[in-house]
Scaffold this active site. Structure first.
Site: not given
Length: 452
Positions: A14, A34, A47, A174, A177, A180, A302, A341, A441
């Protein structure tokens, strides 16, 4: 000295792609190398495929909830290989998009392993190129602790390509990752245990969020094992795995998944041929402008050990491009109020300070919390509850932090991040008319502080 390129980027993730594309757009001669994944970890083994798997896992709950709305569904049948095949097809499409973005921007793309020969020279599979500036953006790599049987465990890299869904999974870690993937495996029907060596997972998140997620995952039937760690892993005669914990207990599984941190990907990069220095943790040492201790070499993402999030790497890539080739538009990256998130089931969304951080910084705080059963679940037997929390400076009325656990938390918190960035006060939240009926709301209708 005449160089082949003004900028040579090592790593097409990214941050690297963003820096390369915009530098070329600013008129620079740019190359990028790359060796693995066009698009980096996020697009290929991070992600994007992770969220596709989260969507897949959530369908089990959707099917169950549909009964309360009159939908009589036959017994659902899940095929892991279909999901993985379709995921691979989508990632291949995104790889092509990244390739086109680079080439159409005028960037020279070299697909191979890049190694620094000296501060201005990069070698890619035998081909040498010189550059006035070199940017290292090689990202991170999962690490599995050095325990007996570590070769029997997998990381997130391998999890995306499992040939079949394991029936019993031990997830170790913990962080986000671990949480998820535990949600993914559990949601798809695997018997899932989450082991963490600490008291409670998601260190650094607000304590209300951490405790609420623990309650919800437990309610869903996930086996949570805190203060637990694996001492060794062994293959059993039937092909299954036996994990012996440090306290002597033993757990059987078909898959042991480690999510215990990531290291900077600096293997065979040739840093020893330059003046680039590493910090005590092994990350590349940079200043606030991403300059390393070697004048011609920069680093971001990173590999520098900062905030390890894709949007942060993108911002850093833009900052590098502007500083080098359009300095009149340069502005430093602002690391305050970065929203994030966790795509566990249920989701977590958060921005700003936790209650603990706010108190540590000396703020006198007021806390507003709401826990409720989402409207979508009221016609079902699902007892999942949503948490929403605001941390407010009692003296200035400024909202310092917003935290949520519940459906679409990331989508909701993204909008709140704009409000926090703009310096919104609790009064502004209170005077904002809500969208009804929505869960969102609730963030503008909380009136009574906790404990008041």
């Amino acid at each position: 000295m005449a160089y082949d390129f003004d900028l040579f980027v090592i790593g097409a993730g990214s941050g690297g792609v963003r820096a390369a594309r915009f530098s070329a757009g600013f008129g620079a001669r740019v190359a990028i190398a790359e060796s693995r994944y066009l698009g980096g970890t996020c697009v290929n083994v991070g992600c994007v495929p992770k969220k596709l798997l989260v969507y897949g896992a959530h369908f089990a709950e959707d099917f169950e909830q549909a009964k309360g709305f009159g939908w009589n569904l036959d017994e659902a049948d899940f095929d892991w290989q279909t999901l993985i095949t379709n995921k691979n097809r989508e990632i291949h499409r995104l790889n092509g998009i990244y390739r086109n973005l680079l080439v159409n921007s005028g960037v020279t793309l070299l697909e191979g392993h890049a190694r620094l020969v000296d501060p201005h020279t990069v070698e890619v599979d035998g081909q040498r190129c010189t550059a006035k500036n070199i940017l290292v953006a090689t990202g991170g790599w999962p690490q599995i602790p050095d325990i007996p049987g570590r070769e029997l465990a997998i990381s997130s890299n391998e999890a995306f390509f499992l040939e079949q869904l394991p029936k019993r999974v031990l997830v170790v870690g913990g962080g986000y990752i671990a949480v998820e993937f535990a949600s993914i495996f559990h949601g798809m029907g695997a018997q899932t245990s989450l082991l963490y060596r600490g008291e409670l997972f998601l260190r650094g998140f607000d304590d209300s969020v951490r405790n609420h997620l623990r309650e919800e995952l437990g309610r869903k039937g996930m086996n949570l094992q805190f203060n637990s760690d694996i001492a060794r892993i062994e293959r059993q005669p039937d092909g299954s795995l036996l994990a012996t914990l440090k306290d002597g207990r033993q757990l059987e599984a078909d898959c042991v998944f480690y999510a215990t941190g990531r290291r900077p990907m600096l293997d065979n990069l040739g840093l020893e041929n330059t003046g680039v220095e590493l910090d005590a943790r092994g990350f590349i040492k940079v200043d606030e402008q991403f300059q390393t201790t070697e004048p011609s070499i920069l680093a971001l993402g990173d590999v520098i050990g900062g905030v390890q999030l894709t949007p942060v790497a993108l911002a850093e890539g833009m900052a590098v491009a502007r500083r080098l080739f359009k300095p009149e538009e340069y502005r430093p990256v602002d690391y305050d109020h970065i929203p994030t998130a966790v795509f566990s089931l249920p989701n977590i969304g958060t921005v700003g300070l936790t209650e603990q951080q706010a108190r540590t910084k000396g703020h006198k705080v007021k806390v507003f919390e709401s826990r409720f059963r989402p409207m979508k679940l009221t016609l079902t037997e699902n007892q999942e509850r949503t948490l929403m929390k605001l941390v407010v400076d009692a003296e200035t009325d400024r909202v310092l932090g917003c935290h949520m656990v519940g459906p679409e938390a990331g989508e909701i918190v993204q909008g709140l991040a704009v409000a926090l960035k703009a310096g919104a006060t609790k009064r502004i939240f209170d005077e904002t008319i809500g969208v009804h009926p929505t869960a969102a709301e609730e963030f503008v209708t909380m009136r009574t502080p906790v404990g008041a």
